[in-house]
Design a protein around this motif. Structure first.
Motif, PDB file in Angstrom:
ATOM      1  N   THR B  60      42.692  44.243  48.455  1.00 17.41           N
ATOM      2  CA  THR B  60      41.325  44.598  48.102  1.00 17.41           C
ATOM      3  C   THR B  60      41.321  45.962  47.428  1.00 17.41           C
ATOM      4  OG1 THR B  60      40.464  43.373  49.995  1.00 17.41           O
ATOM      5  CG2 THR B  60      38.988  44.976  49.002  1.00 17.41           C
ATOM      6  N   ALA B  74      27.809  48.550  33.948  1.00 16.77           N
ATOM      7  CA  ALA B  74      27.628  47.161  34.384  1.00 16.77           C
ATOM      8  C   ALA B  74      28.681  46.276  33.732  1.00 16.77           C
ATOM      9  CB  ALA B  74      26.225  46.662  34.048  1.00 16.77           C
ATOM     10  N   ASN B  75      28.951  46.500  32.455  1.00 15.37           N
ATOM     11  CA  ASN B  75      30.003  45.749  31.783  1.00 15.37           C
ATOM     12  C   ASN B  75      31.367  46.072  32.378  1.00 15.37           C
ATOM     13  OD1 ASN B  75      28.784  44.084  29.805  1.00 15.37           O
ATOM     14  ND2 ASN B  75      28.323  45.884  28.568  1.00 15.37           N
ATOM     15  N   ILE B  77      32.136  47.011  35.411  1.00  8.58           N
ATOM     16  CA  ILE B  77      32.285  46.346  36.707  1.00  8.58           C
ATOM     17  C   ILE B  77      32.620  44.871  36.507  1.00  8.58           C
ATOM     18  CG2 ILE B  77      31.018  45.574  38.753  1.00  8.58           C
ATOM     19  CD1 ILE B  77      29.366  48.171  38.448  1.00  8.58           C
ATOM     20  N   TYR B  78      31.924  44.252  35.566  1.00  8.46           N
ATOM     21  CA  TYR B  78      32.154  42.843  35.286  1.00  8.46           C
ATOM     22  C   TYR B  78      33.616  42.589  34.890  1.00  8.46           C
ATOM     23  CZ  TYR B  78      31.881  38.419  32.758  1.00  8.46           C
ATOM     24  OH  TYR B  78      32.104  37.150  32.309  1.00  8.46           O
ATOM     25  N   GLU B  81      36.201  43.450  37.827  1.00  7.04           N
ATOM     26  CA  GLU B  81      36.171  42.426  38.868  1.00  7.04           C
ATOM     27  C   GLU B  81      36.919  41.181  38.378  1.00  7.04           C
ATOM     28  OE1 GLU B  81      34.730  39.428  39.471  1.00  7.04           O
ATOM     29  OE2 GLU B  81      34.821  39.472  41.650  1.00  7.04           O
ATOM     30  N   ARG B  85      40.396  39.846  40.094  1.00  7.24           N
ATOM     31  CA  ARG B  85      40.377  38.490  40.652  1.00  7.24           C
ATOM     32  C   ARG B  85      41.519  37.675  40.052  1.00  7.24           C
ATOM     33  NH1 ARG B  85      37.781  37.742  44.744  1.00  7.24           N
ATOM     34  NH2 ARG B  85      35.927  38.639  43.850  1.00  7.24           N
ATOM     35  N   ASP B  90      40.599  41.159  45.586  1.00  6.71           N
ATOM     36  CA  ASP B  90      39.157  41.274  45.723  1.00  6.71           C
ATOM     37  C   ASP B  90      38.747  42.696  45.426  1.00  6.71           C
ATOM     38  OD1 ASP B  90      38.909  38.656  46.713  1.00  6.71           O
ATOM     39  OD2 ASP B  90      39.665  39.379  48.634  1.00  6.71           O
ATOM     40  N   SER B  91      37.462  42.883  45.219  1.00  6.92           N
ATOM     41  CA  SER B  91      36.984  44.242  44.998  1.00  6.92           C
ATOM     42  C   SER B  91      35.795  44.530  45.897  1.00  6.92           C
ATOM     43  CB  SER B  91      36.604  44.443  43.530  1.00  6.92           C
ATOM     44  OG  SER B  91      35.833  43.381  43.065  1.00  6.92           O
ATOM     45  N   ILE B  92      35.740  45.769  46.363  1.00  9.11           N
ATOM     46  CA  ILE B  92      34.575  46.257  47.101  1.00  9.11           C
ATOM     47  C   ILE B  92      33.904  47.276  46.200  1.00  9.11           C
ATOM     48  CG2 ILE B  92      33.748  47.537  49.100  1.00  9.11           C
ATOM     49  CD1 ILE B  92      36.008  46.528  50.720  1.00  9.11           C
ATOM     50  N   LEU B  93      32.651  47.024  45.898  1.00  5.51           N
ATOM     51  CA  LEU B  93      31.936  47.892  44.964  1.00  5.51           C
ATOM     52  C   LEU B  93      31.090  48.909  45.717  1.00  5.51           C
ATOM     53  CD1 LEU B  93      30.851  48.467  42.051  1.00  5.51           C
ATOM     54  CD2 LEU B  93      29.038  46.843  42.592  1.00  5.51           C
TER      55      LEU B  93
END
Lengths: 333, 333
Positions: B60, B74-75, B77-78, B81, B85, B90-93
């Motif tokens: 993670t 926002a882009n 992060i997209y 992630e 993946r 996994d990622s914790i934001l």
């Protein structure tokens, strides 16, 4: 029936039962089978109240969204994360895309991480075919599933929705009252939310004494240039319209560009109404009248409801929040 | 010096050492003290290679961003992630806001979750005062810290940056070559990225034989209406300018609105250049020439570098990616 009963009957500590539930490898095979046997005998299912008591909990919530780069969903993630954090919960974010297979795969992944709940942000998670929602309904027996602007009627599933039908209905009614006769409607998808919006448009026309004309209802990709092109080609084919309503601000931006391209005056010759009141609706000249769908309030309510579920309180399965019409420069009410 | 040495010297299995490192309660007090003692003797610090071997790993990654509702972030992060993946992580934001105290608090929270690495998205995480970055430099001894468009020179910290200086330098040089003499520069912050952009502007002016006029350089809130108002008031005070460069598209949208309000023709009388080439730059009429900062490539490279670190490979501390100038309708090169 709870974790205490299992612990007592199996003759092991609650911590050991919790370890078995969490798949912790530090439990002997003998103890594990004993605990599993007792759970079967008692028909025990790990439930959300145990999690609420701090047993068997990671204090982590899974968030799924179809596209974190969408402005509406980006805001939703921001508010959900903030509210969860304020309540002492972390969040694991998954951006799933829109295919059912991917959505199911990410959902299973969150369950395997033993999250305490899953929040589905946006209305893209409810499928039209009932059987395609079975995996959510099944999972909701074991952990709460929260829908932000989606609705599914099943135990353990909690919905917080914006009243999209009313929002579109009242905006369309105002257009009709101000004398608009040919209101074009552009929508991006037939999701739960999309279906309600379209119905609001149709109901307003019917109640306003206007015919529902299929040639005035069009689906369009969520892209401002696609919307501009679609309107230009519809106009070139001779279609007449004096207002454009949209299911998303990006389409309304395309409508403004269409009007500029054809030297049509806004709002005199063409009224335009967006949806979501996002930053996009403020970028154009004139700025676009739009519907504030209260994403912050939706997210606050979702997390509050979830905390209510964890607390074992009496929690409504569906909460509806009213939208606001934000009058800017593309309407003259 | 590694986990094998500790296991051998302490006479316990690697799994037991891993359990001690993870704070797993299923280790006897006696064994725990023995393992801790040996770690102290050997000066052992759990390192990233152990994590790469699948020992002591949650698979993670923590992601911190100052504001997930910002279109650029926002882009990011997209894409982060998606790439994580694809590599099985996994990622914790965490959305941290901009205060140093909150950033530190969230950072500690991620460490307490035993994430395998932390990705800091955006240039808001590097402070101007060296001492305020000490917590990152300290933490980087234990786990990799990845900076997306920020730079800090320390072991265990890996930066992937867009060449903001060059991007602004070349855009300004083109404005100068096309005859613009009074180029106004609007910026939102003096972050790592913000400082580089401003320097690019100054260097282009100097190399182009133009004076650097402080009255042409202004800080502005990241808000299109604030930018519009600022330009209107500067013009009202008699300031003359024939081009506006900005550190963010939102300010460039404000510049378009300013020109509309004053009936100034774009680009003939006023050229405008945005930054990030976000959706905002496409909403206006005319559409805004902007700088594509390759956020997708930045994120892909960040995750690739991280996987290289986990694999124990030879990984550069800093990778620089070139931006692209996207010619639209607010410049006439």
């Amino acid at each position: 029936m709870n974790i205490y009963d299992v612990s007592e009957r199996a003759g092991v500590s609650i911590a050991t039962v919790s370890r078995v539930l969490n798949g912790n490898p530090n439990v002997s095979e003998k103890t594990r089978s004993r605990v599993m046997e007792v759970m079967n005998e008692l028909g025990y299912t790990p439930n959300v109240f145990a999690r609420g008591l701090g047993l068997n909990t990671m204090r982590t919530i899974g968030i799924m969204c179809s596209d974190s780069s969408d402005p509406y969903l980006a805001n939703a993630i921001y508010y959900l994360e903030r509210e969860l954090r304020a309540n002492g919960y972390d969040s694991i974010l998954c951006c799933t895309g829109t295919s059912l297979e991917n959505k199911r795969q990410y959902f299973d992944l969150l369950l395997s991480k033993r999250v305490d709940a899953v929040i589905l942000a946006g209305s893209k998670f409810i499928e039209m075919e009932e059987k395609d929602n079975a995996y959510l309904i099944d999972a909701a027996r074991d952990l709460p599933i929260m829908l932000v602007n989606g609705f599914l009627d099943a135990p353990g599933i909690y919905s917080t929705v914006c009243d999209d039908h009313s929002a579109i209905y009242h905006a369309a009614a105002r257009l009709i009252a101000s004398g608009r006769k040919r209101i074009l409607y552009l929508y991006t998808s037939r999701s739960y939310s999309g279906t309600n919006k379209l119905q609001g448009y149709k109901d307003a026309l019917r109640d306003g004494g206007l015919p529902i004309r299929p040639e005035l209802i069009h689906q369009c990709a969520k892209d401002l240039h696609a919307a501009r092109s679609l309107l230009l080609s519809l106009a070139a084919e001779g279609l007449e319209f004096d207002a454009v309503m949209t299911s998303d601000d990006s389409l309304a931006v395309g409508a403004v560009k269409y009007a500029h391209a054809r030297n049509i005056s806004i709002p005199e010759e063409l009224a335009i109404i967006g949806y979501n009141n996002s930053m996009l609706s403020y970028c154009t000249d004139p700025e676009i009248s739009s519907i504030d769908t209260k994403v912050e309030e939706l997210c606050i309510t979702t997390v509050k409801t979830l905390m209510g579920v964890f607390g074992g309180g009496d929690v409504p399965g569906k909460t509806t929040i009213a939208a606001d019409f934000i009058q800017k420069q593309t309407t003259n009410f």
